[in-house]
Each structure stands twice: as structure tokens, then as C-alpha cells.
Design a protein around this motif. Sequence first.
Motif, PDB file in Angstrom:
ATOM      1  N   ARG A 117       0.818  -1.214   0.000  1.00  0.00           N
ATOM      2  CA  ARG A 117       0.000   0.000   0.000  1.00  0.00           C
ATOM      3  C   ARG A 117       0.844   1.252   0.000  1.00  0.00           C
ATOM      4  O   ARG A 117       0.484   2.255  -0.614  1.00  0.00           O
ATOM      5  N   GLU A 118       1.966   1.223   0.669  1.00  0.00           N
ATOM      6  CA  GLU A 118       2.820   2.404   0.743  1.00  0.00           C
ATOM      7  C   GLU A 118       3.887   2.300  -0.335  1.00  0.00           C
ATOM      8  O   GLU A 118       4.980   1.809  -0.122  1.00  0.00           O
ATOM      9  N   VAL A 119       3.529   2.712  -1.562  1.00  0.00           N
ATOM     10  CA  VAL A 119       4.452   2.706  -2.686  1.00  0.00           C
ATOM     11  C   VAL A 119       5.148   4.055  -2.723  1.00  0.00           C
ATOM     12  O   VAL A 119       4.591   5.046  -3.193  1.00  0.00           O
ATOM     13  N   SER A 120       6.370   4.082  -2.225  1.00  0.00           N
ATOM     14  CA  SER A 120       7.191   5.304  -2.175  1.00  0.00           C
ATOM     15  C   SER A 120       6.393   6.465  -1.595  1.00  0.00           C
ATOM     16  O   SER A 120       6.298   7.535  -2.196  1.00  0.00           O
ATOM     17  N   ASP A 141      -5.603   2.188  -1.626  1.00  0.00           N
ATOM     18  CA  ASP A 141      -6.763   1.589  -0.971  1.00  0.00           C
ATOM     19  C   ASP A 141      -6.723   0.071  -1.156  1.00  0.00           C
ATOM     20  O   ASP A 141      -5.811  -0.491  -1.752  1.00  0.00           O
ATOM     21  N   GLU A 142      -7.752  -0.612  -0.633  1.00  0.00           N
ATOM     22  CA  GLU A 142      -7.759  -2.071  -0.640  1.00  0.00           C
ATOM     23  C   GLU A 142      -7.837  -2.636  -2.054  1.00  0.00           C
ATOM     24  O   GLU A 142      -7.131  -3.597  -2.390  1.00  0.00           O
ATOM     25  N   GLU A 143      -8.701  -2.051  -2.896  1.00  0.00           N
ATOM     26  CA  GLU A 143      -8.833  -2.555  -4.257  1.00  0.00           C
ATOM     27  C   GLU A 143      -7.545  -2.358  -5.048  1.00  0.00           C
ATOM     28  O   GLU A 143      -7.148  -3.221  -5.836  1.00  0.00           O
ATOM     29  N   ALA A 144      -6.882  -1.221  -4.843  1.00  0.00           N
ATOM     30  CA  ALA A 144      -5.625  -0.966  -5.550  1.00  0.00           C
ATOM     31  C   ALA A 144      -4.534  -1.932  -5.107  1.00  0.00           C
ATOM     32  O   ALA A 144      -3.725  -2.386  -5.924  1.00  0.00           O
ATOM     33  N   THR A 145      -4.496  -2.264  -3.816  1.00  0.00           N
ATOM     34  CA  THR A 145      -3.499  -3.235  -3.348  1.00  0.00           C
ATOM     35  C   THR A 145      -3.779  -4.624  -3.912  1.00  0.00           C
ATOM     36  O   THR A 145      -2.847  -5.371  -4.232  1.00  0.00           O
ATOM     37  N   SER A 204       0.362  -1.318 -13.869  1.00  0.00           N
ATOM     38  CA  SER A 204      -0.713  -1.003 -12.940  1.00  0.00           C
ATOM     39  C   SER A 204      -1.056  -2.186 -12.045  1.00  0.00           C
ATOM     40  O   SER A 204      -1.537  -1.991 -10.931  1.00  0.00           O
ATOM     41  N   TYR A 205      -0.778  -3.406 -12.509  1.00  0.00           N
ATOM     42  CA  TYR A 205      -1.083  -4.593 -11.719  1.00  0.00           C
ATOM     43  C   TYR A 205       0.162  -5.178 -11.055  1.00  0.00           C
ATOM     44  O   TYR A 205       0.160  -6.349 -10.678  1.00  0.00           O
ATOM     45  N   GLY A 206       1.215  -4.387 -10.901  1.00  0.00           N
ATOM     46  CA  GLY A 206       2.345  -4.768 -10.069  1.00  0.00           C
ATOM     47  C   GLY A 206       3.479  -5.476 -10.765  1.00  0.00           C
ATOM     48  O   GLY A 206       4.391  -5.956 -10.086  1.00  0.00           O
TER      49      GLY A 206
END
Length: 634
Positions: free
Chosen positions: A393-396, A401-405, A433-435
Motif C-alpha cells: 500500500r505504501e508505494v514510495s 486503498d484495498e482494491e488498488a493493493t 498497474s497490476y504490479g
Amino acid sequence: MGNRIKGKVKKKSIKAAKHSGMGSKRKLSRMGKNQGKNLSGLDATFIGRSKVLRKLQISLKDFRRLCILKGVYPREPRGRAPSNRKGQTYYHRKDMMAIAHEPVLHKFREFASFMKHVRKAAGRNEKDEAKRMHATEAPTYTLHHLVRERYPRFDDALNDLDDALTLVFLFAALPCEKDIRSKVVNKAKSLAGSWAAYCATTSSITKSFVSVKGVYVEAYINQSTLRWIVPHSFTQTMPDEVDYKVMLTFFEFHETLLSFVLFKLYNQLGLRYPLPITDVGGEGTGNTSTVIATNLNAMKSAMSGTTSSVIDSINKRERSTKKDNDDKDDNVQNKEQQHTSKKARKLMSTVGAALTNIKEDDDNNGEDEDDENVEVAGPLKAALESMEDENLREVSGLVLDEEATKRKRLFAGFTFFLSREIPRGYIELVCLSYGGRVGWESSDSSITASDPSITHHIVDRPKVPKDLLSKFANKREFIQPQWILDCANFMFLLPVSRYSIGAELPPHLSPWVDDEEEGYKPAYAEEIERLKNGDPLVEDDDEDDEVDKKNVSDDDDDDDVDEVVVEEKAKKAEIESAKESEAMAKVMMSRKATRLYNRMQHGIAQKQSNVDELRKRRREIEEQKKDTLKKSKK
């Protein structure tokens, strides 16, 4: 007094009207009030275009530009227009009053008078003077006040961004021909790259679909759903029927609007917009992939720079406030903080390794031996997973939010390498966008083709090159690009075998179709749902069915036939009873209700016919596949 006799009424003039003997109140009640011009009827609220041009004293070209920038469109009057005014274009009078007081209109007039001086200089054969005047003395204007006027709140601008994004991505794909200059194309590329970099960093892309028109992409940003089209990376043809000047006017406004929105979004991340990027040109005409990559690199460096600068400023403030305190206490506290931060970094770096090492034993044989390990491993794994979620969740410094994680975890740990025939723009956007991590065949790629960390090699050819197969046959998966989009749409890692090189691809299903509402669910959607639920896939064994049919006795066939006949009779009886009850209910309805009910039934029947047609096609396709399988076995 003349010939007038006292006591007699004065004779009326022959020219006087018959009703002139009425009083003023009686006249008003009988005849009504005389309305002035343009105060009643059609002219009270609407005004024709030719009349507007005469009032504003501008050309039709400038009037069209003003209407586009101001957001004013023609109106259609209610009711019937007079016979002598049919076919006219009408505008609302209030809109024209707003245009008459627009500052941009005064700038257009200034520019018209300025161009007269330029033409005079050119007519005197003073071409250098005309060029100098046009370059230095031309009046300029901005559209900032129009954006603030049309969109008072940030949410309003964000919700109305679909057309702006589609137009910007379109201009980024167009060649520099006719009225479109390279300055406009480069500006569109930079805006598209900045937007894509933000979406990739915040994991905002939710859905994507490849169609004939282009690639439909959907993002969820600040509780707003945005959808736009990315053109295919082909050489674009420029038709003569399109008015490119009108499109450029729309782009002029949408450019300002998108710049405002990007400034606000980047400001929420603690970044300054625009990013300091020197290289704006792409690899080829209509390709924004290089611009996306440069924006991403600049965004990462900016975010790391902002976090370090914030930390430095905090440390400076702490030092200035603690100068009066004892130096010994400060040193002890700083040492303790450094020690705890080092421990936390070591712990966070080992979270991934600890998660892979922990294995949950589902066997019932070793329950007595490993009771203590199970009690410790369960809470430990839950704690480590929660820490990993916080890390994602903490990207730099950015909190997701939950859906983004969840989206960020789909391709986490995957490294994709795009072959040179793959369109990089939207594929790279979805992967990031999907990691996932992305590399490509170019000198500016941080990941080369021989990198051992590559897990998936994306190829869009009928066969994999022999040199790649010989080197990386068992080290990476060679798949087609549709696998990435389907996995992202279903939020599930699908089997790679259906998307291997040279294989017949499954249908590319649209993520915006509601199967329950349509009443029909495609076969591939059902298969994916079974995969998600962990159910085994049902395979048709034709040979086993034939053997079973041969072994069935005649008596069993007769019993089955009797059961089928009984079931059919029961169904017919139910249908007839339902029809009778429906007819009785119709008799009790009013005429208006029966019309409404018939319309509803017509829509339901039409929908059911479409579903039946789809099922019929599906049966035909399945029969064709079975026939081809039988022929191949023979």
C-alpha cells in the motif's frame, strides 16, 4: 369653444376606432397588453445564428471557436417553429449574453485588428517585419478562467474527463499532416504519458478491452470511473471529410482541462507538475510508449526526491528545536531511532522470504507432532501478510486503498518482456498497474532479453524463434498478449496453456457486459468461474459416451422414454395454466396497463430470442469442434 354646445356630447371623429369609447382598464382586460418586440414567443428566449453574428460582429469561424470553448451549443425550441423560420439554428439568449461579455472575444477582436497590420506590412513587401510582428506582438489568451467557470469543483472536472482523454490519446497517435502541427502532437504525447504514469503508479486501471476501434481502458480515480479509447499503433489515415480545425479547438480546451486535473492529482502525491522531462519524442509516429517510460522514470525519481527532502526538513526542524536540550539525550535518542529503523528494514526485507518458507500442513497425520508449530505458524503468517499488504500500500510514500493493493498483487513478482511486434503502450500500462515489471527490445529498457528474472515473454507470432526456445525453453513462459488483459479483467491468473504461442485463443470477453442482466453466460466465463471456485473442469469424453449408449438395455430405454413423456405433459400443463392466469389478469387490467404490459413482454421476448440465437451458435461451434476432433483422431 367654437361650435360646441354646452350639455351635448362631442361627436367622435370618423377615423376613431369603434372601441375607443372603452376605458383603459376595460381595454386591457378585453384586448390584452401590447407586447414589445422580442419580449414574447420564440424571440423572447431564442435567437438565430445570423442575428448573433451581426450583434457580436465576429466571423462564423470565431463564433464556432467561442461556442466550443465556452460550452455553448445550439438549442431546439419547444413546439413548432414558424414556417418562415424552419431550418434555422437557434441559441439561447442567456448564452449569447455570456459570450458577449467573454474576455476571449475581446482577444479575438484584438487579433483580427492585429492581423490587418501584419497584412499591410506583407503588402508593402516588408516580410521580415511581418514575421517579427507575428512572432513577438501577437495577442495571447488563456483558458484558465473558462475551466474554473465550467467546472467549479475538482470532482466535476474529473467526471467529465472521458472525452478529453480520448481526444488527447487520439492526437498523440496522429501524424503531423494538414492542420495538425508537431507542437500539438508532442503536447498530446506528453499529456498522455503523464496520465498513464499516474495511473500505473497508483494502480488505477481496472478494466481493458481490445476492439476494432481501439483499446478501451477504464480507471478508478478519486471515486470516479473514467473510460477512454487508446488508438491502435498503426499508421493513421487522415480523411478529408473531417474538419481538423474544429478538433484542434476542442483539443485546445481539453489540453487546459487535463493540465489542471494532472496538476491536482500530482499535487495529491506531493509532486510538482509538469515533471522535468527533456525527451518528449517517441520511437515512431503515434507511439506514446517511450513518453510513458520517461514519465514513469521522472515520477519515481521525483517521489524519491520528495520523500528524502521531507525527511531532511523534519530532521532540520528537530535539530533546531532541540539545541537547548542536553546533547547527551539527543545522541542517545538518535542512536535508538537508527537502531530500530535498521531492525525494521531488515524485518521488512525478510517478509517475502518468511512467507515463502512457511508451509501450512493440511495432512491429519502429523497433528500430534507439530501442534506447537501450527499454533505459531498461523498467527505469524497472518502478521507477515498484513505487513506485506502495508508494504504494497505504501508505494514510495503513496497510500493505496484495498482494491488498488489487490490489483498491485496480481502480477507482483512477475517480469514481462515484450517482443518488438507487441504494442507497448496499453500492454505496458496494464502490466505496471497490476504490479509487474516490464522490459522491451530497445536500448532504453532496463531489462534485457537475457535477464534471468523474466517470467513471461510476450510474443505475437505464429511460432517462437528457435534461438529463444533453445535458450529459455524451461526458464520462462511464452504467451500471447491477450493473457495479460484477461487476467487483469477477471483478477485471476488464468492457465497459460490456452494462451501459448500458436494456440487458438479463447474469446476475449468484454468486462462491461453483465451476464446476469443479459440472461446468457459465455462458456469461457463459466470455465473461469469454475477455476476461481476450485471446481474441476468438465471434459467431454465422446468415446465413453458411445460405450455407455451401447451398454444401455432396451428396457431402460423404454422406461426413460416413459419418464420423458410424463415430464413433457407436466410442463405443457404448467404452461397452459400460466397462460390462462395471464389472460385473466389481462382482462382485469386497464387499457393503459395492458399497453405497458405488452411492451414489457415484447422486450422480454426479444431479449430471449437473442439469448436463444447465442445458444444455437454455441451448440453449432461445439459440434464443429467435436467433428474436427473425431477427424483428427481418425
